[in-house]
Structures are given as C-alpha cells and as structure tokens.
Design a protein around this motif. Structure first.
Motif, short mmCIF file in Angstrom:
data_model
loop_
_atom_site.label_atom_id
_atom_site.label_comp_id
_atom_site.label_asym_id
_atom_site.label_seq_id
_atom_site.Cartn_x
_atom_site.Cartn_y
_atom_site.Cartn_z
N PHE A 1 0.81 -1.21 0.00
CA PHE A 1 0.00 0.00 0.00
C PHE A 1 0.85 1.26 0.00
O PHE A 1 0.57 2.22 -0.72
CB PHE A 1 -0.93 -0.01 1.22
CG PHE A 1 -1.73 1.26 1.35
CD1 PHE A 1 -2.88 1.46 0.61
CD2 PHE A 1 -1.33 2.27 2.23
CE1 PHE A 1 -3.62 2.63 0.72
CE2 PHE A 1 -2.05 3.43 2.35
CZ PHE A 1 -3.20 3.61 1.59
N SER A 2 1.90 1.29 0.84
CA SER A 2 2.71 2.50 0.96
C SER A 2 3.35 2.87 -0.37
O SER A 2 3.36 4.04 -0.76
CB SER A 2 3.80 2.29 2.02
OG SER A 2 3.23 1.91 3.25
N ALA A 3 3.88 1.87 -1.08
CA ALA A 3 4.48 2.15 -2.38
C ALA A 3 3.42 2.55 -3.40
O ALA A 3 3.63 3.47 -4.20
CB ALA A 3 5.23 0.92 -2.88
N ALA A 4 2.25 1.88 -3.36
CA ALA A 4 1.19 2.20 -4.31
C ALA A 4 0.66 3.61 -4.11
O ALA A 4 0.31 4.30 -5.07
CB ALA A 4 0.05 1.19 -4.16
N LEU A 5 0.63 4.06 -2.86
CA LEU A 5 0.13 5.41 -2.59
C LEU A 5 1.03 6.46 -3.23
O LEU A 5 0.55 7.45 -3.79
CB LEU A 5 0.04 5.64 -1.08
CG LEU A 5 -0.45 7.01 -0.63
CD1 LEU A 5 -1.80 7.35 -1.26
CD2 LEU A 5 -0.54 7.09 0.89
N ILE B 1 2.62 -3.54 -11.01
CA ILE B 1 1.33 -2.85 -11.00
C ILE B 1 0.27 -3.73 -11.64
O ILE B 1 -0.85 -3.87 -11.12
CB ILE B 1 1.43 -1.51 -11.75
CG1 ILE B 1 2.46 -0.58 -11.08
CG2 ILE B 1 0.07 -0.82 -11.85
CD1 ILE B 1 2.08 -0.12 -9.71
N ARG B 2 0.60 -4.32 -12.76
CA ARG B 2 -0.38 -5.14 -13.48
C ARG B 2 -0.84 -6.35 -12.65
O ARG B 2 -1.97 -6.82 -12.81
CB ARG B 2 0.21 -5.63 -14.81
CG ARG B 2 0.55 -4.51 -15.79
CD ARG B 2 0.95 -5.07 -17.15
NE ARG B 2 -0.19 -5.67 -17.83
CZ ARG B 2 -1.05 -5.00 -18.58
NH1 ARG B 2 -0.90 -3.68 -18.74
NH2 ARG B 2 -2.05 -5.62 -19.17
N SER B 3 0.03 -6.85 -11.78
CA SER B 3 -0.33 -8.02 -10.98
C SER B 3 -1.01 -7.65 -9.66
O SER B 3 -1.42 -8.53 -8.91
CB SER B 3 0.93 -8.85 -10.68
OG SER B 3 1.85 -8.08 -9.92
N ASP B 4 -1.13 -6.36 -9.38
CA ASP B 4 -1.71 -5.92 -8.11
C ASP B 4 -3.22 -5.68 -8.30
O ASP B 4 -3.63 -4.81 -9.07
CB ASP B 4 -1.04 -4.62 -7.66
CG ASP B 4 -1.49 -4.18 -6.26
OD1 ASP B 4 -2.44 -4.79 -5.72
OD2 ASP B 4 -0.90 -3.24 -5.71
N PRO B 5 -4.08 -6.43 -7.59
CA PRO B 5 -5.54 -6.25 -7.75
C PRO B 5 -5.99 -4.83 -7.42
O PRO B 5 -6.97 -4.34 -7.98
CB PRO B 5 -6.13 -7.26 -6.76
CG PRO B 5 -5.05 -8.27 -6.53
CD PRO B 5 -3.76 -7.52 -6.67
#
Length: 801
Positions: free
Chosen positions: A466-470, A501-505
C-alpha cells in the motif's frame, strides 16, 4: 528569503538588509537557481511554508522579519511553527504586538501581504522608547535592537519541544589521523539527523539552541587510525542519573553504516533507561520481555521509515510474543487508519484498559482515537492546542480535518497549518508529506504540490504494498491535475506497464482514486487506459469505467455519463453500473439551479426499465424517479413513487428522503429538515440504501437550511464533497463517498453563489476557480457557467498563486 540577524547591518543609524545571494526576483522565475522543493535559507528563520518546500513570497519575508523583531525585543527565539495565540507576548510593548501577531501567522494568507503593509502596522511604535532604535530599513523594522547592548542579561533559550525527550548533541571530539575533526562533526550531525524521525525524541543538533537542564546530552569521540574508525557516543541526563553508551568499529569508508549502528544502539538504550524523561516517554507501554522488546524495536524502525506494511506485520509479531506491548496496539491503530483498514474491537478494548500505561500527551490521542466522529475532531483539536510541540498531535488533528472535517462543515484546507507544523517538527515523517501532497493536489499550486511530492519521494522508499502504491497514485494525480494530457498519458502508460502494477488487484482503483486528487480528467484518461489495457481483467475494466463515470459527472458531461454507463453494463454484465450512471445524471439534473434541466423524458423511461429487476435495483430506480418528480413539483407522482417503496427494509431511508421532499413541497422547510433521515458516516457500508442517497440528502439539507434562514449552516453542509472517506482501497462496488466527488463541481457552483464576496472572498474565489477549470470542457450549459466563473474571477478575485 534569508532574513536573519546575521544578514542585518548597522550603518549611520539605519538597519540594512544584506547578503542577497539566494534572493529571488519577485516578478520573474528562479531561472534554475534551485530545484523544486529544495530548502533555501536558514531553517531557524524560515516560514512554515518554506520548511515544507513551498515557494518564497513576500509573506515568507514578513514571517522571517517577525521572527527577527520578536527575538530582538525579547532575547528569545520564537518556537518553530508556534501559533501566535500561544506565544509569550509579555516582554513586548503593546504597540508592537498586533503587528507581530499577524506577521507570525502560520497561514501565509493571514499575514501582512508585504513589507510595506507590515511597516505601516508598526508605524505607531515609531517613537523614542528605546535608545538608538531607528525604525527603517529595506524589509525589517526595529531589528537594530538585535545588535544593541542590552541592560539586562538575555533569558535562556527554551528547548524545542516539551512533549518529547530532548536529545542535545555536542560536537564530537576526534583524535588520530589528521582530518578526523571534520569527520567528527559530520558523524554527530548524521546521528542527530537519524534520531530526528523517531516520534518520542526531539533533537538539538550540534551548535544549535542551548538545551535546558532536562535534556539528555549526547557527546562522542571518533578515533581514526589509517582506514579504521571507531565511534563512541554517550548520553547522560544529570538530573535523572541516566547514562547510556554505544560504539561501533569499522572502515572509514563505512562511517555512515557505523553511525547508523550507533544511533540505533543509543536509541535502544535510551528506551531501556527511560531516557530520564518519564512521563514523557511511554516506557510502561513497551514489551517487558527481552524478545518482545527486540521485535518491537524492529517494528519501530520500520514505522519511522514509513514502511507501513512491514511495520504492521512486525508490530503484530511483537504483540503475539508479548501482550504488554500496548504501544504496539496504538501504532497499529494508526497504521490501520492510514492503510484504510477497519479497527479491531479487541484492540480498542485493550487500549481502553491500558490507558494509564501512557503519558498524558499519548492519552489525549488515544482517547480521541477511541471516540467516534464528530466528537473526535474536538478532542484532537484540544490535544493539538494542549501539546503544540507533540508532532503526532498536530499530524493526527490534520489527518482528521483532511479526511473527515468536511463532513462536519470544516474545509479540508484547515488541515494545512497543522500539517505544516507537524512537518516542521518532524521533517522526515512520510505520512505528513503524503497528506500534504494529497491536500495540495486539490488546494495548492503545481509548484507547491511538486515540492511536497519531491519531499515525499526523498524519504526512504517503502517496499511493495500500500505504501508504495500510494506514492505512485500521488504521482499520477500530480500529472493529471497539473500537466498536459499527453504528458499524463505517457506517464500513466509507463506506470501501467510495470509488471508489479499489473499483478496488483488494487491497481483497478487507480482511475477512481484520481477523483481524490480533484483530477476528474485523470479519472477519465486513466480509466480509458485501464479499460483498454487490462482487457483480461473484469475488475480493472469495471474500475476504469467507474472512474470515467465519476470524472464525466464532475466535468459536466451528462451525455458521456449515460453512454459510459451503457458500456459498463455490456463490458461487465453488471446491471447496477448502467443504473448508477442514470442515478448520477438524475441527481445532477434534479439539483441544478436551472429547473429546465430537471425534466428529461428519456431518462425517466430508462429508469423505469429497472422495474423488471428484483430487490435493491428496482427500489433505487423508483426512488430516483421520486426524487425527480419531487424536484419538478409533482407531489402526486412523488407520493406514488414513495408508496412503491413499501418493501424497503426498516428504517427505510429512501422512503424517508421522499417523505421529507414531499413535506418541503408544502412550504415547510424546517419540518422537512426534521423528517429528513439522519446521515451515517460516509464510510458506513451500504449507507442510506442507494449510492446517491447521501449526496441527495446533503443537497436537500443545504437548500432547506438556506430557506429556513440558516445560510451559514447551508454553506457548511455543502462542504461534504471535500471529504476523503473511503472503505478499503476503492475496489468493488461504488461507494457513497465517491458520489460527493462526482457531484462536487455542482456543489461548488451552488456554494460559490451563496458566499458573500466580502466576508468569504478566498473561499468563493477558490470555488469559482474550480468551476472554471472543471466545467470549461463540459456541455454547453456547464461550459457557459465556466465562462461566468472566469468573468467573476477577473472582476473580484486575485490571481491564483
């Protein structure tokens, strides 16, 4: 932008400002002098906005001049990020206080606009009260006092924080190889900087403000022989008898590794010793066992580096090892809120039972965390006022204002000052930079947002999760909010091509999250990329189409809303998505100030097709038709649609809303307000029975408050769309909170029209700027309003920063 005592000179009875090596021209760009977000100036005399990487303006010099004048008159430095109302004004003459209070406001908008206005405010003080005080000079007034001999000794400088253990560093001594002395200074500052990011410690670096007697004094020795280096650091507090020490030996080229080891060892020993500062340090809330302490300490290091996913796992492991880690519970409560996860009831019970294990400033935050909104906001406001130097109080107050303040009628911009204060106290605190970047995406300029984002990206990078995605989300928001569409698309394609990113729901939420950055064009553009580029993922396609749906609604493109809903139904076989598009269109039409937009026979016909559906979809369609009928003044038809909702489960909020609307048609808005169903928090799953019910209730309440002679309440009610309340990570079904962002441009238009140009100019101008930006490319009716907003801005409002 470097106004400080050392740059002020006396010449023939005048105080002159010198040293313009880092000044900037007011009417031109910096011409590459600095990179975005780079701090230029002397931190001790910087304004709050400079400390967080904001641009230099006349207001930043006014603040710095205020700092110098206050210090000249009192011999005491003004504490960093202190509110003027909390300052000690007893040593200043009354005639200076009003001018200085305004100069030292944390919010630049509240200060004197420039040096001339500041000088005029101080003009009444220009009489021979003090010998040789010549009130003149280029920027500051009265600063000559800083250099004039004082008849009394200057009072001691206060330590920087009263709600944290103060670590006061002395320069490290050195021996051995020539040149070790300069390395000793570097090591001392490196260790001091490393310890700054920990919640419960305030650091005074070598050569800075003299500490008070309660500080833990840190000294050290470097011994260098050839390429070998030994670092020894000691901490002691004479008043408490605390004495700690740590050391490390290795190669000179690895001095930063050695310094990190010593910093970690010192901090661990200080916790063990209680740092001589109980009750400031929550030593009774950490694990009692040796193994539990080691696990907790590992989690603390992840927490301090903003590695939230890792910290969460590590705190849970520490708790399983040692149930006495009550601080683990509190940290996890914070992490769960930041990671948008539900709070565990058992954790709440444990914290309630362990409250007396924490010092008072922690207790205030825990009590607030255990209290539901809106009372929580009051408790956090009180905690922040009571403990202004406890950075976590400033941050959590800002966090509550940003996420939930608008639900209580407090604008999200109110979070700016406490956020800046938290970052001034803890510059390495990544959640602070995350929140500031997010806030500036909606409230700030591209320059300020870029500076905050760069400051965030300079903090330690988190692992995947989550932290990286944010961080990626905030970068996407910046590109779509401020940069040309082609540039934003190039960056977005690059992000979406990343295999991680593509593999992250959770990536399917990307387009919907653009609405939180006030970037509906990004919701549309990124949504289109998701729809096309993730053809094998139904969730990604649905997320992309929902983003487009909400973006088109905010941009005033009703035809595109309807068409996108039809496409969504075909692509996903989900009948609720076309209905959601029709509901959005219906609400935008029903509450538009132009009553001619409310009647659309084709829309009615499309909604009636849902009567073949069973359960919630049929009820939602009937309720939407009832709302349209009531807004058109058709009481009989509205009653008919209300009566068709007899199967709605208790407490039947949809029927309640229609009852209130029918009551209002009888001409009694106060009675309609009484009948209107109460609003649950926005993050309540399935609230009010239909996604748009919450938005409809807000529009109705504001309208009836206005008609009841309560315009201030109406304006507060219309602020709800500024919230940042979500459930989970915005994957799955559309949420009630998202509807506020989708209809937010209409709410801004209505709100701006009700604001008094004199008493609320800034808020009004901000609303009109948003309308001009968002509706400029909308359908003819909305584009015309964007043009009107531009004309009002030219006539009544200053140029946007």
């Amino acid at each position: 932008r470097d106004v400080k005592p050392a740059n002020i000179f006396l010449r023939r009875g005048q105080a002159l400002l010198g040293d313009f090596g880092i000044a900037r021209w007011v009417n031109s760009a910096d011409a590459g002098l600095t990179v975005p977000g780079q701090l230029v100036g002397t931190p001790r005399y910087m304004s709050p906005e400079q400390q967080v990487g904001g641009p230099a303006t006349p207001g930043t010099d006014v603040y710095a001049a205020g700092l110098v004048i206050y210090e000249a008159c009192t011999g005491v430095r003004w504490p960093s990020a202190q509110l003027p109302d909390r300052g000690d004004w007893t040593q200043l003459p009354q005639e200076l206080q009003v001018g200085l209070r305004r100069a030292l406001a944390l919010d630049p908008e509240e200060r004197w606009p420039d040096a001339g206005a500041f000088a005029a405010a101080l003009a009444p003080a220009r009489r021979p009260r003090w010998p040789a005080a010549v009130f003149g000079g280029l920027v500051t007034i009265g600063v000559v006092l800083a250099f004039w001999p004082s008849p009394i000794p200057l009072p001691p400088i206060a330590t920087p924080a009263s709600s944290a253990v103060v670590l006061a560093f002395a320069p490290f001594a050195a021996e051995g190889t020539p040149g070790a002395g300069s390395l000793g200074d570097s090591v001392a500052r490196y260790i001091a900087t490393s310890l700054e990011r920990y919640h419960d410690f305030a650091v005074v670096k070598p050569g800075s403000v003299a500490p008070d007697s309660g500080a833990v004094r840190i000294s050290g020795m470097l011994t260098q022989h050839g390429d070998q280096l030994r670092i020894v650091a000691r901490g002691s507090s004479p008043g408490s008898g605390v004495s700690v020490q740590d050391s490390a030996t290795g190669g000179v080229l690895d001095w930063t590794v050695l310094a990190d080891s010593v910093a970690s060892g010192l901090l661990k020993e200080l916790w063990r010793a209680g740092a001589g500062a109980d009750p400031l340090l929550p030593t009774r809330a950490i694990p009692e066992s040796e193994h539990g302490f080691a696990l907790w300490w590992q989690a603390e290091q992840s927490f301090s580096r903003a590695r939230w996913d890792a910290a969460s796992r590590e705190y849970e492991t520490a708790l399983r090892s040692d149930s006495t880690c009550y601080l683990c519970d509190f940290r996890l409560m914070d992490i769960d809120r930041w990671l948008v996860r539900p709070q565990l009831p058992e954790r709440i019970v444990r914290l309630r039972g362990a409250l007396d294990h924490f010092p008072a400033h922690y207790q205030a935050l825990i009590q607030a965390a255990l209290t539901p909104p809106p009372k929580r906001l009051d408790l956090l406001r009180s905690a922040h006022a009571t403990y202004p130097t406890f950075f976590l109080a400033a941050f959590e107050y800002a966090d509550e204002l940003f996420h939930r303040g608008p639900e209580s009628g407090v604008p999200r911009s109110a979070a700016m000052a406490p956020l800046q204060q938290a970052l001034a106290l803890r510059p390495d605190f990544a959640p602070g930079w995350e929140h500031l970047t997010w806030l500036l995406l909606s409230e700030g300029s591209s320059t300020a947002t870029r500076a905050a984002l760069d400051s965030l990206l300079r903090t330690p990078s988190p692992e995947l999760g989550f932290s990286a995605a944010l961080r990626v989300t905030l970068e996407l928001g910046y590109h779509w909010r401020f940069l040309p569409p082609d540039s934003a698309k190039v960056f977005s394609r690059k992000v979406l091509a990343d295999p991680r990113i593509r593999s992250d729901p959770a990536a399917s939420a990307g387009a919907r999250l653009m609405m939180t950055a006030d970037a509906p064009r990004g919701a549309v553009g990124l949504g289109q990329l998701l729809e096309v580029g993730f053809s094998g993922s139904v969730d990604a396609i649905a997320g992309g189409l929902l983003g487009q749906l909400f973006g088109y609604a905010a941009l005033g493109r009703l035809d595109s809303v309807r068409i996108t809903g039809i496409r969504a139904g075909r692509a996903t076989a989900d009948h609720s998505l076309p209905l959601l598009a029709l509901e959005l269109e219906a609400v935008l039409r029903a509450f538009d100030p132009d009553s001619g937009l409310r009647r659309e026979p084709a829309l009615d016909a499309l909604l009636q097709r849902y009567f073949g559906e069973r359960g919630p979809l049929a009820r939602r369609a009937a309720w939407t038709l009832g709302v349209l009928a009531a807004r058109q003044g058709d009481v009989a038809q509205a009653r008919s649609w209300r009566d068709s909702l007899k199967t709605e489960p208790t407490p039947a909020p949809l029927r309640g809303i229609l009852d209130a609307m029918i009551t209002a048609l009888a001409g009694t808005p106060s009675e309609a307000l009484r009948v209107l169903p109460a609003l649950p928090p926005l993050n309540t799953p399935g609230s009010l029975g239909a996604p748009l019910a919450y938005a409809v209730t807000r529009f109705l309440r504001a309208e009836w408050e206005q008609r009841s002679g309560r315009p201030h309440d109406a304006l507060r009610t219309l602020l709800w769309y500024e919230h940042l309340q979500i459930i989970g990570h915005l994957t799955g079904e559309a949420q009630a909170g998202e509807m506020g962002w989708a209809v937010g441009t209409l709410a801004r238009w209505k709100r701006a029209g009700q604001l008094d140009p004199q008493s609320a100019a800034f808020d009004r101008c901000s609303a009109y700027r948003a309308v001009a930006r968002l509706w400029a490319g909308g359908e003819a009716r909305f584009a015309a309003r964007a043009d009107s907003a531009l004309q009002i801005l030219k006539r009544d409002c200053p140029v946007a920063p």
